[in-house]
Design an enzyme around this catalytic site. Structure first.
Site, PDB file in Angstrom:
ATOM      1  N   GLU A 290      33.459  -7.091  49.770  1.00 34.93           N
ATOM      2  CA  GLU A 290      32.348  -7.322  48.835  1.00 34.93           C
ATOM      3  C   GLU A 290      31.420  -6.126  48.724  1.00 34.93           C
ATOM      4  O   GLU A 290      30.788  -5.914  47.703  1.00 34.93           O
ATOM      5  CB  GLU A 290      31.521  -8.542  49.290  1.00 34.93           C
ATOM      6  CG  GLU A 290      32.028  -9.833  48.681  1.00 34.93           C
ATOM      7  CD  GLU A 290      31.071 -11.006  48.871  1.00 34.93           C
ATOM      8  OE1 GLU A 290      31.515 -12.118  48.599  1.00 34.93           O
ATOM      9  OE2 GLU A 290      29.911 -10.834  49.283  1.00 34.93           O
ATOM     10  N   HIS A 315      54.834  -8.498  65.647  1.00 35.32           N
ATOM     11  CA  HIS A 315      56.091  -9.165  65.327  1.00 35.32           C
ATOM     12  C   HIS A 315      56.110  -9.658  63.890  1.00 35.32           C
ATOM     13  O   HIS A 315      56.934 -10.489  63.531  1.00 35.32           O
ATOM     14  CB  HIS A 315      56.319 -10.328  66.301  1.00 35.32           C
ATOM     15  CG  HIS A 315      56.308  -9.864  67.727  1.00 35.32           C
ATOM     16  ND1 HIS A 315      57.451  -9.506  68.398  1.00 35.32           N
ATOM     17  CD2 HIS A 315      55.275  -9.631  68.587  1.00 35.32           C
ATOM     18  CE1 HIS A 315      57.125  -9.106  69.628  1.00 35.32           C
ATOM     19  NE2 HIS A 315      55.819  -9.163  69.759  1.00 35.32           N
ATOM     20  N   LYS A 428      31.262 -17.541  40.231  1.00 34.96           N
ATOM     21  CA  LYS A 428      30.442 -18.751  40.409  1.00 34.96           C
ATOM     22  C   LYS A 428      30.049 -19.325  39.041  1.00 34.96           C
ATOM     23  O   LYS A 428      30.097 -20.524  38.816  1.00 34.96           O
ATOM     24  CB  LYS A 428      29.167 -18.423  41.208  1.00 34.96           C
ATOM     25  CG  LYS A 428      29.404 -18.200  42.696  1.00 34.96           C
ATOM     26  CD  LYS A 428      28.066 -17.994  43.410  1.00 34.96           C
ATOM     27  CE  LYS A 428      28.235 -17.718  44.880  1.00 34.96           C
ATOM     28  NZ  LYS A 428      26.992 -17.552  45.621  1.00 34.96           N
TER      29      LYS A 428
HETATM   30  O1  PA5 Z   1      27.884 -12.143  50.496  1.00 43.75           O
HETATM   31  C1  PA5 Z   1      27.575 -12.858  49.563  1.00 43.75           C
HETATM   32  O2  PA5 Z   1      26.587 -12.643  48.852  1.00 43.75           O
HETATM   33  C2  PA5 Z   1      28.379 -14.102  49.236  1.00 43.75           C
HETATM   34  O3  PA5 Z   1      29.554 -14.173  49.965  1.00 43.75           O
HETATM   35  C3  PA5 Z   1      27.537 -15.329  49.536  1.00 43.75           C
HETATM   36  O4  PA5 Z   1      27.171 -15.325  50.878  1.00 43.75           O
HETATM   37  C4  PA5 Z   1      28.278 -16.609  49.205  1.00 43.75           C
HETATM   38  O5  PA5 Z   1      28.694 -16.612  47.869  1.00 43.75           O
HETATM   39  C5  PA5 Z   1      27.391 -17.826  49.451  1.00 43.75           C
HETATM   40  O6  PA5 Z   1      26.211 -17.705  48.725  1.00 43.75           O
HETATM   41  P1  PA5 Z   1      24.953 -18.547  49.101  1.00 43.75           P
HETATM   42  O7  PA5 Z   1      24.495 -18.155  50.444  1.00 43.75           O
HETATM   43  O8  PA5 Z   1      23.945 -18.250  48.046  1.00 43.75           O
HETATM   44  O9  PA5 Z   1      25.378 -19.991  49.083  1.00 43.75           O
END
Ligand code: PA5
Length: 454
Positions: A290, A315, A428
């Site tokens: 990310e 393995h 989302k």
């Molecule tokens: O790193 C990020 O921003 C995402 O992986 C969020 O943590 C994830 O989408 C969950 O979002 P939220 O904490 O708003 O529920």
């Protein structure tokens, strides 16, 4: 005393077939590296990088609420969250709790609850969990920075109904919300229903939040020494600030990853030789993917994380790493003291097994690591090794913090923003649009192939 060390001996490939990073190549990276460091520490000193403030943050409210949860007799503690809102808690608890924690008795767990991190919304697994636990003695930690993530909110809605059926108006006492301190629907709900809550600092993004209440509260409920985790992170912060680039552990890792990336090695394999660090690998994968998978002026850049577990994946995946495309770097995570020693007895008396007699699983695991590293070297594939003296709160906190710093420096060197995640947000929005009937998907039936079975 615990230690974390980095071994770069195999960073420059010197095997038969290999063209790895050269000393010249490393030298060429130095000016950019110095610039990235200067930017990072300037921003840190200005207080604009929230994750860097976490090791020094006050965690008294976390400890207090965790104590209350345990005192109230909670036997099942369930984290409801996804992505950055669950992976930190999973990494900490899987590394630092007994491997059979949830199968131990309450007494063996020191009166602390079983811990479940329920990130996915697979209806079967979620129903099975809800059937397994005693709702009257359960606490659900709903974690969402935005407070509106569909997966987490759906879990909450289901749990609230079930709790109400079981404990009536006391349902709110079985929930702790971790979310933005001021904004978002979960913050409103916490206020309206007087639900206990903890803040996710507004300037800390999901994948950088493991050392905030997001990761530390579940850890504290389970009795993990969160002070030790923070201490490890804080000490690592000092090491990462070292102005001598040759000695700085973060810049050494960045040189290795970036130098390799620029040679076409775009896949980052993380290979712990410890089951305890498997979930750390998943946490790392999110951080890496990310933070670094971005568009830069229309060009797609990024390093793809890949996870392997030693010795298991010798393995399965090792064949690819040795003979497949030379497009990967391998980072070994080695642990010196596993906390247990298990001898291999000279049973069955067979010549074929004699090399094992008298040794331990610890020695075998270490030999497996050394063999993999050597096989990579001989095939011209470079690798680095991070060694933890043991898996403990300090080393885990240090390792997490180190990789957060490395991910940010990598982002700066790649000229991308390591802190945003526009593609995740787009996903989302589309999912919400589908449920609301506002997004219609392109028909894809033309390529459909059906196999009728049975
Ligand atoms: O790193 C990020 O921003 C995402 O992986 C969020 O943590 C994830 O989408 C969950 O979002 P939220 O904490 O708003 O529920």
């Amino acid at each position: 005393m615990s230690e974390l060390s980095l071994d770069l001996s195999n960073m420059t490939a010197d095997g038969d077939s290999g063209a790895g990073i050269t000393e010249d190549g490393l030298e060429r990276l130095l000016p950019r590296l110095r610039e990235a460091h200067a930017t990072l520490w300037r921003e840190s000193d200005e207080g604009t990088l929230g994750f860097m403030k976490l090791p020094g943050a006050d965690t008294a409210p976390v400890a207090e609420l965790a104590g209350e949860v345990v005192e109230r007799g909670c036997e099942d503690f369930v984290v409801l969250g996804i992505g950055g809102s669950s992976l930190g808690a999973r990494a900490l608890t899987e590394a630092l709790l007994h491997p059979s924690w949830n199968h131990r008795t309450l007494q063996q767990r020191g009166g602390r609850p079983r811990v479940f991190v329920m990130e996915n919304i697979d209806p079967r697994s979620f129903s099975a969990l809800l059937e397994t636990i005693d709702l009257k003695r359960a606490v659900f930690n709903v974690v969402s920075k935005s407070g509106r993530t569909a997966e987490t909110v759906s879990q909450l809605l289901i749990v609230k109904e079930l709790l109400e059926g079981e404990v009536g108006s006391e349902w709110a006492q079985h929930i702790v919300i971790t979310t933005d301190p001021e904004r978002g629907p979960l913050r409103e709900i916490a206020g309206v229903h007087s639900i206990a809550s903890l803040p996710v600092p507004p300037d800390v993004g999901g994948r950088f939040s493991a050392l905030s209440p997001v990761g530390l509260f579940p850890a504290a409920v389970a009795g993990i020494d969160v002070g030790g985790v923070k201490r490890g992170a804080s000490e690592m912060d000092a090491y990462c600030r070292d102005g001598d680039m040759a000695r700085n552990i973060a810049s050494a890792l960045v040189s290795y990853y970036l130098g390799s990336y620029e040679l076409g090695k775009k896949i980052t394999v993380l290979m712990p030789y410890s089951d305890r660090l498997r979930a750390f690998g998943q946490w790392f994968a999110q951080l890496w993917a990310e933070s670094l998978g971005k568009r830069r002026n229309g060009e797609c850049v990024g390093l793809t994380p890949a996870l392997a577990l030693g010795a298991t994946d010798q393995h399965s995946q090792l064949q690819l790493y040795l003979d497949g495309p030379d497009d990967k770097t391998v980072t070994f995570l080695k642990v010196d003291d596993h906390g247990h020693k298990l001898g291999i007895p000279p049973s069955l008396r067979h010549d074929e097994f004699s090399f094992l007699y008298g040794s331990t699983l610890n020695e075998l695991l270490r030999a497996e690591y050394e063999a993999t590293r050597e096989a990579l070297r001989r095939n011209g594939r470079s690798s680095v090794t991070i060694t933890l003296s043991s898996v403990c709160p300090e080393t885990l906190g240090a390792l997490m913090y180190l990789y957060e710093v490395v991910a940010v420096l990598m982002g700066y060197m790649l000229d991308i923003n390591p802190f945003d995640q526009p593609a995740v947000e787009e996903g989302k929005k589309i999912a919400r649009g589908i449920l609301e009937g506002e997004v219609s998907l392109e028909p894809q039936t033309a390529r459909k192939i059906e196999c009728v079975l049975g």
